[in-house]
Every structure is written in C-alpha cells, then in structure tokens.
Design an enzyme around this catalytic site. Structure first.
Site, PDB file in Angstrom:
ATOM      1  CB  CYS A 194      -0.935  -0.006   1.199  1.00  0.00           C
ATOM      2  SG  CYS A 194      -1.626  -1.618   1.573  1.00  0.00           S
ATOM      3  CG  HIS A 245      -6.636  -1.036  -0.040  1.00  0.00           C
ATOM      4  ND1 HIS A 245      -5.689  -0.364  -0.776  1.00  0.00           N
ATOM      5  CD2 HIS A 245      -5.956  -1.781   0.868  1.00  0.00           C
ATOM      6  CE1 HIS A 245      -4.483  -0.683  -0.333  1.00  0.00           C
ATOM      7  NE2 HIS A 245      -4.628  -1.546   0.662  1.00  0.00           N
ATOM      8  CB  CYS A 281      -0.698   1.601   7.539  1.00  0.00           C
ATOM      9  SG  CYS A 281      -2.328   0.975   7.097  1.00  0.00           S
TER      10      CYS A 281
END
Length: 388
Positions: free
Chosen positions: A88, A343, A373
């Site tokens: 990510c 996401h 994060c």
C-alpha cells in the site's frame, strides 16, 4: 530545484468492487485506458514525457514487460522507466522515485501510473522437486497476503484490533469515525474533474465505469448494528476497507515546467517524503512516524498543515493519528477515503493524494499531508503544497 505536479495533471479512475465491473480486465489494460483518456482530455502531449514510473502490486499477464508495454499502449513508445511495488506504500514510493528522477536531472517530465486488480489475483505454483511426490507449493497472491504477515503470523485485521485494544479506543469511537468518513464521501462535490471514467473496449462489449462501485453508504446507526469482523474484535466490516480494482496517475516535473503545463493555473509542490516502520503487528501506528518524517523533510510542522488525507484501511488508523498529532478528524479525508471507496493497493494512495490536491485547490491552496500504512507495519507519507 524541487519537483511538482501541474495543477490538473493528477487523476484517478473510479474504483470497482471486488468481483465487479473490472474483475476480468487486466490492470495493465485498465491503466492504458485511463492514462490515455487522462492525457488526451488534459491536452498533455506524449512528446513531453521522457520517463515513466509504473506502480503495481498484483501480477497480471505480461507484467514482465509492464512499463515499456504500457508506454507503447498509451502512444509513448519512446519512454521507459522503473516499476515500483511495495504494497500500500506503492503510490508514495512511485511519486518519490519520479521526484528524485526530476531533481537529479535524469528526466525532465515523468509520467507516474499506479494500477492494480485485487479481483482474480493469481495463484502461484512453486516447484518443489524434493517434496513428497514432487508436490508443488502454492500461494494465492492476494488472499494469502491478506490473511497473514509471514514475519508475525498476524492478519492485518489483527493489527488493527490490537492497536485499538492497547490504546483504549472503543468500538463506539471506531463507528463514529467510519460514519464521519461515509458522510464526508456523500457530501463531496459532484463536479470533481480529477475522476477519469474507465472505458474498456472489448470484442463484444464496452465496459464503462463512471462512479465508484461497492460503496455501502453506511450510517452511524447501521454501523452500530454490525457484528465484529473477528471474535472479541473492535472493527466490523463497516469500519474497515474492502478490496477493489482501479488506476490513478500524475505528471511530475520541475516547478517551472509544471507551471507552464498547467497554463499558469497553479502547481503542486512535492515538499517532502517520509517512511517508517513500527513494532511488529502494529501496522495502524505507522502513518504517524511516517508523517513526522515527511513533515521534517518538508521543513514544516503539523500545525502548518491545512488538510490531511490518509490511507486508512481500518477506522483505528485515523483515530490513533488524531490522538497522537492533535489534528482534527473533520479536516482529514474531506472527500472520503479508502475506508469508504475501497483499496486496490497500488493506486489507493494516489487517489487520496489526487483528492487532497482537489480539496486544497477548492480552498484556495495550502499545505497538505498524505500518510498511510502498508503491509509489514510500514508507513509512507508525502507533504504537498498547492499554490498559484
């Protein structure tokens, strides 16, 4: 010299839900379609580009030729560049790679493209000739990664619940935060020109995605009625993100050239980057030290920041960030966030950065911070400044 994005030269596709409209579209094909449309509608000539940074985290067919293949598909076959992949954190690292290329004089104008498809992730087969019967080992690239960190043996959800428990953050606070984020998303302006529809021509049909798919539009009441996602946990499926498919991108160049390409409408300066890693299995804490490092690199403090955007796969991320920094929750993620719209991994951060730019532009400019994060208890952040 510095590096900057011309105002208007950063974009994102809508995000599709897991198994939704883009489930059978290669993320490279999606990236080609969205990037082509973004460049064309903005009048950005391919001849302006002399470098490409491609960010992805989930293998797709032909990914071995990913960056040069994408360049050819968008009509810029004369350029090449690196591929970046760090879960990510990929968006921030891709932007940093492009900024350093510009600042070092290695490239004048770099195209940054982020793309991923969590739907239909590959099943990898690893030969094991020495195993019993020669049976191979297998790994589901997406599902196995979601399920556990090989370093700690913990799932990402377990890290979120652990931080909430240790910091005394109750379920009610997490539901309050999630409800705020859903409300911000619902109240966002409807004329956001950084959204580029995903139009994919297929042999017998056309796929057209013009808005986010899979958003639940939850309320505080509905969130409170959900069961915990894990036994004895604090998060429900309404206070954590969902996997998605999508693409995003930007042009990175010098501040002077960015001002020219924006036709003197303004620029987005990339002031500083930061990365950090926190203690094992405490991933939601990582955005805080990453943000502090980016702020220090930019020479500013959190009190100088006008708006914050985060990649917050769990509600605890934002609650913890606010308690540690004192930054108001209602000045974070004012157009929504990955908790709401999903996401896809590599493009997730870029979408939030693009929307941070848009929000700052609408308020007349200012300083913004993006932090988020990533797998492995890692955080990554960037400080930007939108100005004339």
């Amino acid at each position: 010299m510095g590096a900057a994005i011309p105002l208007g030269a950063a974009w994102t596709s809508p995000f599709a839900k897991w198994g939704g409209a883009l489930a059978e579209v290669s993320s490279l094909q999606l990236a080609a379609a969205v990037t082509t449309a973004a460049l064309d509608t903005r009048g950005l000539d391919r001849d302006e580009l002399d470098s490409l940074v491609l960010g992805w985290t989930i293998p797709q067919p032909d990914i071995f030729y990913g960056a040069p293949g994408l360049a050819a598909a968008i009509g810029a076959s004369g350029i090449a560049g690196p591929m970046v992949s760090q879960a990510c954190a990929t968006s921030v690292l891709a932007l940093r790679t492009a900024a350093r290329e510009v600042e070092s004089g290695g490239a004048a104008t770099t195209l940054v493209v982020l793309t991923d498809r969590t739907s239909n992730g590959p099943l990898l087969v690893y030969p094991q000739p020495g195993a019993s019967g020669g049976a191979p080992a297998t790994e589901h690239w997406v599902l196995d990664s979601f399920a556990r960190d090989p370093h700690t043996g913990e799932s990402m959800l377990a890290t979120a619940d652990a931080v909430a428990r240790e910091e005394g953050i109750e379920r009610a606070a997490l539901d309050d935060l999630a409800a705020l984020r859903y409300a911000q998303y619902a109240d966002r302006p409807m004329d956001l020109d950084h959204i580029v529809p995903a139009v994919i021509e297929r042999r017998r049909s056309t796929i057209k995605l013009t808005e986010d798919e899979g958003v639940q539009h939850s309320t505080r009441e509905s969130l409170g009625q959900l069961r915990p996602a894990a036994p004895e946990g604090s998060h429900s499926f309404g206070s954590q993100t969902h996997p998605a498919d999508g693409a995003a991108g930007a042009i990175v160049t010098s501040p002077a050239r960015a001002r020219e390409l924006s036709r003197n409408q303004g620029i987005v300066e990339l002031l500083g980057f930061g990365e950090a890693r926190v203690e094992a299995a405490r991933m939601p804490k990582a955005p805080v030290p990453a943000a502090n490092r980016a702020l220090a690199a930019a020479g500013v403090t959190i009190s100088d920041v006008d708006l914050v955007a985060t990649h917050n796969p769990f509600a605890v991320n934002d609650v913890y960030f606010a308690t540690q920094t004192g930054f108001p929750l209602d000045r974070m993620n004012v157009f929504g966030c990955s908790l709401v719209f999903g996401h896809p991994q590599a493009p997730t951060g870029m979408r939030s950065i693009v929307e941070l730019i848009s929000a700052l532009q609408r308020r007349g400019g200012g300083i913004g911070l993006f932090t988020g994060c990533a797998a492995g208890d890692v955080g990554s952040a960037v400080v930007i400044k939108v100005s004339d």
